[in-house]
Structure formats: C-alpha cells, structure tokens
Design a protein around this motif. Sequence first.
Motif, mmCIF file in Angstrom:
data_model
loop_
_atom_site.group_PDB
_atom_site.id
_atom_site.type_symbol
_atom_site.label_atom_id
_atom_site.label_comp_id
_atom_site.label_asym_id
_atom_site.label_seq_id
_atom_site.Cartn_x
_atom_site.Cartn_y
_atom_site.Cartn_z
ATOM 1 N N LYS A 298 0.724 -1.136 -0.015
ATOM 2 C CA LYS A 298 -0.108 0.048 0.145
ATOM 3 C C LYS A 298 0.719 1.372 -0.164
ATOM 4 O O LYS A 298 0.529 2.186 -0.771
ATOM 5 N N MET A 299 1.942 1.148 0.861
ATOM 6 C CA MET A 299 2.755 2.378 0.827
ATOM 7 C C MET A 299 3.431 2.568 -0.509
ATOM 8 O O MET A 299 3.429 3.861 -0.941
ATOM 9 N N LEU A 300 3.990 1.355 -1.046
ATOM 10 C CA LEU A 300 4.496 1.549 -2.545
ATOM 11 C C LEU A 300 3.619 2.176 -3.579
ATOM 12 O O LEU A 300 3.835 3.002 -4.137
ATOM 13 N N ALA A 301 2.361 1.715 -3.445
ATOM 14 C CA ALA A 301 1.253 2.166 -4.422
ATOM 15 C C ALA A 301 0.911 3.631 -4.011
ATOM 16 O O ALA A 301 0.898 4.254 -5.153
ATOM 17 N N ASP A 302 0.807 3.913 -2.704
ATOM 18 C CA ASP A 302 0.483 5.397 -2.493
ATOM 19 C C ASP A 302 1.594 6.195 -2.925
ATOM 20 O O ASP A 302 1.314 7.535 -3.428
ATOM 21 N N GLU A 303 2.842 5.776 -3.099
ATOM 22 C CA GLU A 303 3.860 6.570 -3.398
ATOM 23 C C GLU A 303 4.117 6.634 -4.575
ATOM 24 O O GLU A 303 5.146 7.287 -5.431
ATOM 25 N N GLY A 304 3.427 5.696 -5.642
ATOM 26 C CA GLY A 304 3.384 5.954 -6.912
ATOM 27 C C GLY A 304 3.908 4.698 -7.808
ATOM 28 O O GLY A 304 4.173 4.906 -8.838
ATOM 29 N N THR A 305 3.845 3.546 -7.310
ATOM 30 C CA THR A 305 4.007 2.380 -7.647
ATOM 31 C C THR A 305 2.762 1.564 -8.315
ATOM 32 O O THR A 305 1.901 1.278 -7.600
ATOM 33 N N THR A 306 2.707 1.049 -9.387
ATOM 34 C CA THR A 306 1.666 0.216 -9.866
ATOM 35 C C THR A 306 2.376 -1.110 -9.863
ATOM 36 O O THR A 306 3.378 -1.606 -10.385
ATOM 37 N N ILE A 307 1.423 -1.918 -9.131
ATOM 38 C CA ILE A 307 1.870 -3.405 -8.665
ATOM 39 C C ILE A 307 0.890 -4.450 -9.370
ATOM 40 O O ILE A 307 -0.275 -4.284 -9.309
ATOM 41 N N VAL A 308 1.498 -5.555 -9.892
ATOM 42 C CA VAL A 308 0.595 -6.453 -10.631
ATOM 43 C C VAL A 308 1.141 -7.725 -10.189
ATOM 44 O O VAL A 308 2.590 -7.821 -10.258
ATOM 45 N N LYS A 309 0.512 -8.693 -9.703
ATOM 46 C CA LYS A 309 1.154 -10.200 -9.313
ATOM 47 C C LYS A 309 0.682 -11.005 -9.878
ATOM 48 O O LYS A 309 -0.725 -11.506 -10.179
ATOM 49 N N PHE A 310 1.504 -12.163 -10.417
ATOM 50 C CA PHE A 310 0.776 -13.174 -11.199
ATOM 51 C C PHE A 310 1.366 -14.380 -10.287
ATOM 52 O O PHE A 310 2.505 -14.860 -9.996
ATOM 53 N N CYS A 311 0.167 -15.182 -9.950
ATOM 54 C CA CYS A 311 0.650 -16.742 -9.579
ATOM 55 C C CYS A 311 0.270 -17.623 -10.959
ATOM 56 O O CYS A 311 -0.826 -17.614 -11.123
ATOM 57 N N LEU A 312 1.354 -18.253 -11.279
ATOM 58 C CA LEU A 312 1.469 -19.015 -12.493
ATOM 59 C C LEU A 312 0.821 -20.372 -11.814
ATOM 60 O O LEU A 312 1.580 -21.274 -11.098
ATOM 61 N N TYR A 313 -0.146 -20.959 -12.393
ATOM 62 C CA TYR A 313 -0.734 -22.012 -11.650
ATOM 63 C C TYR A 313 -0.889 -23.295 -12.550
ATOM 64 O O TYR A 313 -1.714 -23.393 -13.410
ATOM 65 N N ILE A 314 -0.152 -24.458 -12.217
ATOM 66 C CA ILE A 314 -0.154 -25.509 -12.852
ATOM 67 C C ILE A 314 -0.601 -26.656 -11.986
ATOM 68 O O ILE A 314 -0.759 -26.658 -10.929
ATOM 69 N N ARG B 24 1.443 9.256 5.451
ATOM 70 C CA ARG B 24 2.883 8.829 5.735
ATOM 71 C C ARG B 24 2.855 8.358 7.404
ATOM 72 O O ARG B 24 3.517 7.393 7.699
ATOM 73 N N TYR B 25 1.981 9.118 8.110
ATOM 74 C CA TYR B 25 2.122 8.782 9.600
ATOM 75 C C TYR B 25 1.698 7.370 9.879
ATOM 76 O O TYR B 25 2.394 6.363 10.216
ATOM 77 N N GLU B 26 0.483 6.885 8.894
ATOM 78 C CA GLU B 26 0.057 5.302 9.223
ATOM 79 C C GLU B 26 1.252 4.561 8.465
ATOM 80 O O GLU B 26 1.541 3.268 8.941
ATOM 81 N N GLN B 27 1.605 5.145 7.238
ATOM 82 C CA GLN B 27 2.681 4.097 6.716
ATOM 83 C C GLN B 27 4.052 3.870 7.936
ATOM 84 O O GLN B 27 4.382 2.920 7.695
ATOM 85 N N ILE B 28 4.301 5.066 8.219
ATOM 86 C CA ILE B 28 5.494 4.771 9.076
ATOM 87 C C ILE B 28 5.100 3.909 10.437
ATOM 88 O O ILE B 28 5.841 3.213 10.579
ATOM 89 N N ASN B 29 3.955 3.957 10.853
ATOM 90 C CA ASN B 29 3.624 3.186 11.901
ATOM 91 C C ASN B 29 3.495 1.758 11.525
ATOM 92 O O ASN B 29 3.883 0.896 11.959
#
Lengths: 283, 283
Positions: free
Chosen positions: A170-186, B161-166
């Motif tokens: 959430k912190m990364l996203a709030d700070e400007g990172t787009t996140i996509v996660k893939f679970c490759l399922y076999i 950021r307060y919440e992120q830091i916590n």
Amino acid sequence: MALNDAGNTKAPAQIDVARYRVKPGARVRLDEWETDTTGDFDGGKKEGKDLLSNLTKQLAKYQEVFYAQGKHRLLIVLQAMDTGGKDGTISHVFKKVNPQGVKVANFKTPTPQELAHDYLWRIHPHVPGNGEMMIFNRSHYEDVLIVRVHGLVPKAVWERRYEQINAFEKMLADEGTTIVKFCLYISKDEQKERLQARLDDPTKHWKFDVNDLAERKRWDAYMDAYEEMLGRTSTSYAPWFIVPGDRKWYRNLVVAQTLVQTLEGLDLHYPEPEQPLDGIVVE
Amino acid sequence: MALNDAGNTKAPAQIDVARYRVKPGARVRLDEWETDTTGDFDGGKKEGKDLLSNLTKQLAKYQEVFYAQGKHRLLIVLQAMDTGGKDGTISHVFKKVNPQGVKVANFKTPTPQELAHDYLWRIHPHVPGNGEMMIFNRSHYEDVLIVRVHGLVPKAVWERRYEQINAFEKMLADEGTTIVKFCLYISKDEQKERLQARLDDPTKHWKFDVNDLAERKRWDAYMDAYEEMLGRTSTSYAPWFIVPGDRKWYRNLVVAQTLVQTLEGLDLHYPEPEQPLDGIVVE
C-alpha cells in the motif's frame, strides 16, 4: 488514451483477463480454478502465438514511453510452484522489450545476512524507481509460502505477514508504484510431466533439483499456503492474477495482455522538452 | 535480570524517563513541555556528569553482551530542530561504546535517485540486523517534517505517511527490532543562542549553515509538524520521548537512562557455546 503521440492505437483486448483477477477478501479454493483452460480465446496455439507477438510488440513500445516519461514505477511479481513457468514467462513476454528497460530481481534462499534482518529488508532495495519496470522472480511472498510450509518461523510470525505485506505494498502504491502480481498455476500432473522432461533431456538437467521432489511431496500444504496468500493479499492496489499455467502459450498471453492493459491505464506519454526545441540547429 | 553473567548489577534508575514518553494517541502541545527542566533529578551539572559517566559505562557493557548474543536489534531515532543536539547526544552518550558495536546512519537531503523511489527506500537498508545497534541521525520522519513544512509533496501524500510509518515500524518490531525515538526539544531562544555561538566562534563556523536561519523563520510551522508527528507515531512498539534539550548534560542523561532501561528490558546474556568448552586445551 494519451498514447497517440507514441504512435500506438489501442487494440481491443482479445483475452479477458479480468476473470483471473482475485477479488480482495476472496476465499480462494484453487481446485475451483482451472490450470489448462484457454478461457474464451477462440483460437489455438498458432493463433495464440500470433497474438502474443502483437502484445509483446505493444509492450515494448509502451515500455519505451514509460522509460522516457520517467514518472511511473511498475512492479511485477511472479510466484509459482517449481516448473510453474516463471523463467519462461519472463523470456517470452519481455523478449521484445529493451533489456535496459526492465530489470529482474531473483530472490533465492536468503543469506545469513538477510536472515539477520526483517524479511522485507532484502526486497525493498529492489523496488522500481521512476521510469523503471521491475520483475520479482519469487519475492517476499516466499515468506508466507516456503517459510510457512517448512515452519521456518512460528505461525504467529508468518500469520502477521499478510497484513505487513499489504501495508508495504500500500505504501509503495501510495507513493506511485503500480503493482501486478501473477500466480502461475499448474496442476500436479503437469508438474510431474515437466520434472520428468527435465530428467529425460540432458540439456535440461541443469534445471533439475532433487529438492524439487521433496517440495512436490508437500503439494497440498503449498496449495493451502497459496490459497491463503491469494485471498489475503489480493488488493485493489496490488491485485493477484491466477494464471492458468498448463498451456505455456496461453499463460504468456494472459500475462502479456494483463500488462498491456495495466500500462494502457496509465497516462503514458513522451515528456515535453524542458524548453522548446523549434529552431534549434545542430551545427 | 539475565545480566548477572555479564557481571552487571542493575542500578536503580536515577532519572525518571517515563514522564518524557509520549502516550500513543496523545494530543501533543509542545508549549506544555519544558525545554529547560531537569525533572526530579536532585543534582546539578556536576552530579549529572558523574551519573552520565556511570550510565555510559553501563551502556558499553550491555552493548558488548548485545553484540555477543546476536539476537536483538536496536534502532534509535534522533530528531531535533537545527542545533538541537543530535551530534552532541551521539558523541556523549555513546562515547564508551565500542564504535564497532554501534552504527550511525545520517539522512541528509535526498539524492535524485532516492527521490525517484518511495521515501522509505533509502531508510530500510539501514535498519539494524541481529546484534546491531543503529542510530538514525535524522530519519524517515523528515518526510513528515521538512517535507510538510516546505510543501515538497501535496498534503494528501504526507498525510498518509503517519500510518505508513507506523506500519513500517510495527513490521520491524514484530520481526524483532526494539525501537526508541528521541525528539530533542530546545526552545526558540536556546536555538538563537546556539546559532549565535556558532557565528562567534571560528572553530564552529563549519557547523553554521545560512539555511538554518531560513528554517528558523518557520519555527511555528515546524512545531505544528512535530506535534502531529509525536502524537500520531508514538506507539507501544516505537515510542517517542520528548527530551528537554536546553541543558545538554540533562538531555544526555535522559537519553542514556532511557537506553539503559530499554536494554535492561531485553533478555541480554552471553550465548552458550555451541559445544562444552570444558577440558579443551589450547596447545
């Protein structure tokens, strides 16, 4: 679409990837997810490869703008059981992307120094900066997968990590990172075939690890760990996609289409020059 | 106390530091906190220096066990207005500690590469590992102090950021880090004297920065930012202490006493040898 100046036109999606996205808070039961489906794609392997070729070209174009713009950050997380296709996905989906534009971080068995710190300590330095695309080949999710299955820390410790990981992402996203996660399922059968193929082909022996057989015996425990991970850490800001992995060509299509759509959702455009370039003559 | 095998006896605390600890969720009003108090310490500067000498010796002993045990991690955060005494605190409180046993990370103006990432990206690599004590001379808290006062990011961003830091500190604490945070609190008048002293003494000119005068003009805005920071990020797992800073000798006492008590709260002891050493002869 702000991509016109990149000379691209947005093609209609031919793979409906939304169906593979895990809803936040979902109770995931992996036996309800198919490993060998090709969704509603009305073509075979041949048509699939043609479409992948288009998608990877598009991805390469978008990546160039993404880099030039230097504004967005993209984090792609890949998790899978052994032989699940992480390496193959990277090489096929990104094969047309400028290798300078996308980095891969491999997270293997932690070193003693890494183990002497919190589990995100080795991860954080590798998150993407402005204009960077980063692929995590394995990730902090190992700390709720193998660590849980092998009991490497007490339950009370890994149990807290779902929430910690959500807060981190959430912190990364709030700070400007787009996140996509893939679970490759076999499927378990598909893994058997792939492991056997590695044994049968001397040019694949280097990929075979006897430990994989021991891990395979813990298949059910891994599925439990995956289910909880997928349900508890798929969020609006960092969604998981469960990618049907038995057919490699379709797996690649799903990942490529998801990434293309993700990039289309950003306001990608070449940056304005800091001063007008009209009339400048190079002598 | 498990410290008997370190040859230490726990002396009764002579400084009541609990009064300086900020209660989680408190509404902090700094004008209600004194900068020049000496609490209930019934001695003057001379007695204070004698006591400090004892405390720093104790700290050095504890640090040795802490290091040998290789189990705990200690993070000490120092924040203060300019001339607030961060450097002085470090040199006086830790002067008897083996310099190999305690590290200091200075966080100055972020580089362009640091600014291209989330604000915790440059912080995380410096958190302590097992057996390590780390002092942050300035820290991630600058991202809700100077960044807020100068409007370097929109309010919506620093507000989160307060919440992120916590969440970040909670993760560190859950994973085994003890965190203690000190806000060295001086009065505006005291800062004036200290800045003037730097101007008057050629051997202190290197410490004088004309930007400090511009920052001084924003004193009230900084106090607002400090108050919100202290109230919102003092937690059970990472408490803030507001240390009266006008009298340097008392400030050092408060910090040293707090650290000694913090270490006494851990189960510090020399580790058992991996195999019995009885009967081993070095020939």
